[in-house]
Design a protein around this motif. Structure first.
Motif, PDB file in Angstrom:
ATOM      1  N   GLY A  28       0.798  -1.214   0.000  1.00 52.93           N
ATOM      2  CA  GLY A  28       0.000   0.000   0.000  1.00 52.93           C
ATOM      3  C   GLY A  28       0.833   1.267   0.000  1.00 52.93           C
ATOM      4  O   GLY A  28       0.454   2.274  -0.593  1.00 52.93           O
ATOM      5  N   VAL A  29       1.987   1.232   0.627  1.00 51.70           N
ATOM      6  CA  VAL A  29       2.851   2.406   0.695  1.00 51.70           C
ATOM      7  C   VAL A  29       3.379   2.797  -0.693  1.00 51.70           C
ATOM      8  O   VAL A  29       3.830   3.917  -0.890  1.00 51.70           O
ATOM      9  CB  VAL A  29       4.019   2.161   1.685  1.00 51.70           C
ATOM     10  CG1 VAL A  29       5.002   1.135   1.148  1.00 51.70           C
ATOM     11  CG2 VAL A  29       4.699   3.448   2.045  1.00 51.70           C
ATOM     12  N   CYS A  30       3.275   1.906  -1.658  1.00 51.31           N
ATOM     13  CA  CYS A  30       3.758   2.176  -3.022  1.00 51.31           C
ATOM     14  C   CYS A  30       2.707   2.862  -3.893  1.00 51.31           C
ATOM     15  O   CYS A  30       2.984   3.189  -5.048  1.00 51.31           O
ATOM     16  CB  CYS A  30       4.192   0.877  -3.688  1.00 51.31           C
ATOM     17  SG  CYS A  30       5.588   0.101  -2.878  1.00 51.31           S
ATOM     18  N   GLU A  31       1.510   3.092  -3.369  1.00 51.38           N
ATOM     19  CA  GLU A  31       0.442   3.687  -4.171  1.00 51.38           C
ATOM     20  C   GLU A  31       0.783   5.118  -4.570  1.00 51.38           C
ATOM     21  O   GLU A  31       1.272   5.901  -3.763  1.00 51.38           O
ATOM     22  CB  GLU A  31      -0.874   3.689  -3.393  1.00 51.38           C
ATOM     23  CG  GLU A  31      -2.042   4.153  -4.223  1.00 51.38           C
ATOM     24  CD  GLU A  31      -3.373   4.020  -3.495  1.00 51.38           C
ATOM     25  OE1 GLU A  31      -4.359   4.601  -3.995  1.00 51.38           O
ATOM     26  OE2 GLU A  31      -3.435   3.353  -2.452  1.00 51.38           O
ATOM     27  N   GLN A  42      -1.168  -3.167 -20.619  1.00 55.20           N
ATOM     28  CA  GLN A  42      -2.467  -3.749 -20.312  1.00 55.20           C
ATOM     29  C   GLN A  42      -2.899  -3.272 -18.928  1.00 55.20           C
ATOM     30  O   GLN A  42      -2.114  -3.286 -17.983  1.00 55.20           O
ATOM     31  CB  GLN A  42      -2.401  -5.281 -20.332  1.00 55.20           C
ATOM     32  CG  GLN A  42      -2.143  -5.858 -21.696  1.00 55.20           C
ATOM     33  CD  GLN A  42      -3.341  -5.697 -22.605  1.00 55.20           C
ATOM     34  OE1 GLN A  42      -4.441  -6.095 -22.265  1.00 55.20           O
ATOM     35  NE2 GLN A  42      -3.112  -5.098 -23.769  1.00 55.20           N
ATOM     36  N   ARG A  43      -4.150  -2.872 -18.818  1.00 55.98           N
ATOM     37  CA  ARG A  43      -4.686  -2.373 -17.549  1.00 55.98           C
ATOM     38  C   ARG A  43      -4.991  -3.540 -16.608  1.00 55.98           C
ATOM     39  O   ARG A  43      -5.514  -4.572 -17.023  1.00 55.98           O
ATOM     40  CB  ARG A  43      -5.965  -1.589 -17.830  1.00 55.98           C
ATOM     41  CG  ARG A  43      -6.534  -0.891 -16.629  1.00 55.98           C
ATOM     42  CD  ARG A  43      -7.751  -0.069 -17.052  1.00 55.98           C
ATOM     43  NE  ARG A  43      -8.338   0.576 -15.912  1.00 55.98           N
ATOM     44  CZ  ARG A  43      -8.113   1.848 -15.580  1.00 55.98           C
ATOM     45  NH1 ARG A  43      -7.346   2.593 -16.321  1.00 55.98           N
ATOM     46  NH2 ARG A  43      -8.689   2.377 -14.520  1.00 55.98           N
ATOM     47  N   LEU A  44      -4.656  -3.367 -15.332  1.00 55.16           N
ATOM     48  CA  LEU A  44      -5.018  -4.357 -14.325  1.00 55.16           C
ATOM     49  C   LEU A  44      -6.484  -4.164 -13.940  1.00 55.16           C
ATOM     50  O   LEU A  44      -6.991  -3.043 -13.934  1.00 55.16           O
ATOM     51  CB  LEU A  44      -4.145  -4.199 -13.077  1.00 55.16           C
ATOM     52  CG  LEU A  44      -2.661  -4.491 -13.241  1.00 55.16           C
ATOM     53  CD1 LEU A  44      -1.929  -4.175 -11.946  1.00 55.16           C
ATOM     54  CD2 LEU A  44      -2.421  -5.924 -13.661  1.00 55.16           C
ATOM     55  N   GLN A  51      -3.550  -3.545   2.751  1.00 54.36           N
ATOM     56  CA  GLN A  51      -4.556  -2.673   3.349  1.00 54.36           C
ATOM     57  C   GLN A  51      -5.921  -2.736   2.665  1.00 54.36           C
ATOM     58  O   GLN A  51      -6.936  -2.506   3.306  1.00 54.36           O
ATOM     59  CB  GLN A  51      -4.072  -1.231   3.305  1.00 54.36           C
ATOM     60  CG  GLN A  51      -2.777  -1.010   4.060  1.00 54.36           C
ATOM     61  CD  GLN A  51      -2.168   0.359   3.796  1.00 54.36           C
ATOM     62  OE1 GLN A  51      -2.595   1.075   2.909  1.00 54.36           O
ATOM     63  NE2 GLN A  51      -1.168   0.710   4.583  1.00 54.36           N
ATOM     64  N   GLU A  52      -5.926  -3.030   1.354  1.00 51.51           N
ATOM     65  CA  GLU A  52      -7.180  -2.950   0.615  1.00 51.51           C
ATOM     66  C   GLU A  52      -7.079  -3.649  -0.742  1.00 51.51           C
ATOM     67  O   GLU A  52      -5.992  -3.995  -1.172  1.00 51.51           O
ATOM     68  CB  GLU A  52      -7.572  -1.483   0.382  1.00 51.51           C
ATOM     69  CG  GLU A  52      -6.565  -0.734  -0.476  1.00 51.51           C
ATOM     70  CD  GLU A  52      -6.898   0.741  -0.659  1.00 51.51           C
ATOM     71  OE1 GLU A  52      -8.096   1.083  -0.687  1.00 51.51           O
ATOM     72  OE2 GLU A  52      -5.958   1.538  -0.765  1.00 51.51           O
ATOM     73  N   THR A  53      -8.218  -3.813  -1.358  1.00 50.91           N
ATOM     74  CA  THR A  53      -8.298  -4.249  -2.753  1.00 50.91           C
ATOM     75  C   THR A  53      -8.867  -3.088  -3.541  1.00 50.91           C
ATOM     76  O   THR A  53      -9.931  -2.570  -3.229  1.00 50.91           O
ATOM     77  CB  THR A  53      -9.194  -5.498  -2.905  1.00 50.91           C
ATOM     78  OG1 THR A  53      -8.642  -6.551  -2.124  1.00 50.91           O
ATOM     79  CG2 THR A  53      -9.280  -5.931  -4.355  1.00 50.91           C
ATOM     80  N   ILE A  54      -8.137  -2.670  -4.569  1.00 52.38           N
ATOM     81  CA  ILE A  54      -8.535  -1.539  -5.397  1.00 52.38           C
ATOM     82  C   ILE A  54      -8.969  -2.078  -6.738  1.00 52.38           C
ATOM     83  O   ILE A  54      -8.178  -2.727  -7.444  1.00 52.38           O
ATOM     84  CB  ILE A  54      -7.368  -0.556  -5.582  1.00 52.38           C
ATOM     85  CG1 ILE A  54      -6.831  -0.110  -4.232  1.00 52.38           C
ATOM     86  CG2 ILE A  54      -7.795   0.615  -6.454  1.00 52.38           C
ATOM     87  CD1 ILE A  54      -5.478   0.562  -4.299  1.00 52.38           C
ATOM     88  N   PHE A  55     -10.216  -1.856  -7.105  1.00 56.45           N
ATOM     89  CA  PHE A  55     -10.728  -2.305  -8.402  1.00 56.45           C
ATOM     90  C   PHE A  55     -10.592  -1.167  -9.415  1.00 56.45           C
ATOM     91  O   PHE A  55     -10.861  -0.015  -9.080  1.00 56.45           O
ATOM     92  CB  PHE A  55     -12.186  -2.745  -8.282  1.00 56.45           C
ATOM     93  CG  PHE A  55     -12.352  -3.973  -7.437  1.00 56.45           C
ATOM     94  CD1 PHE A  55     -12.139  -5.228  -7.963  1.00 56.45           C
ATOM     95  CD2 PHE A  55     -12.698  -3.857  -6.106  1.00 56.45           C
ATOM     96  CE1 PHE A  55     -12.268  -6.356  -7.181  1.00 56.45           C
ATOM     97  CE2 PHE A  55     -12.838  -4.985  -5.304  1.00 56.45           C
ATOM     98  CZ  PHE A  55     -12.616  -6.241  -5.847  1.00 56.45           C
ATOM     99  N   ALA A  56     -10.174  -1.496 -10.626  1.00 53.03           N
ATOM    100  CA  ALA A  56      -9.947  -0.485 -11.659  1.00 53.03           C
ATOM    101  C   ALA A  56     -11.209   0.340 -11.907  1.00 53.03           C
ATOM    102  O   ALA A  56     -11.126   1.524 -12.211  1.00 53.03           O
ATOM    103  CB  ALA A  56      -9.481  -1.140 -12.945  1.00 53.03           C
TER     104      ALA A  56
END
Length: 59
Positions: A28-31, A42-44, A51-56
């Protein structure tokens, strides 16, 4: 990164055959607010951190 597009080409080929969900794993610290990209990238679909799951679709 420095992978010469290997993962991007692999994901692109798989997506041409069927529905594929690409998920990245990171700390998370790399966000960051924005990431530079090139035409072949290609988009993830999601990124999972400790810390979390981030959906595109949320961004």
């Amino acid at each position: 990164g420095y992978g010469a597009g290997y993962y991007d080409r692999s994901i692109e080929r798989l997506r041409a055959m069927k529905t594929v969900h690409a998920v990245g794993v990171a700390y998370g610290v790399c966000e960051v607010a924005a990431v530079p990209y090139e035409a072949h990238d290609q988009r993830l679909d999601a990124i999972v951190t400790e810390q979390e799951t981030i959906f595109a679709s949320e961004r």
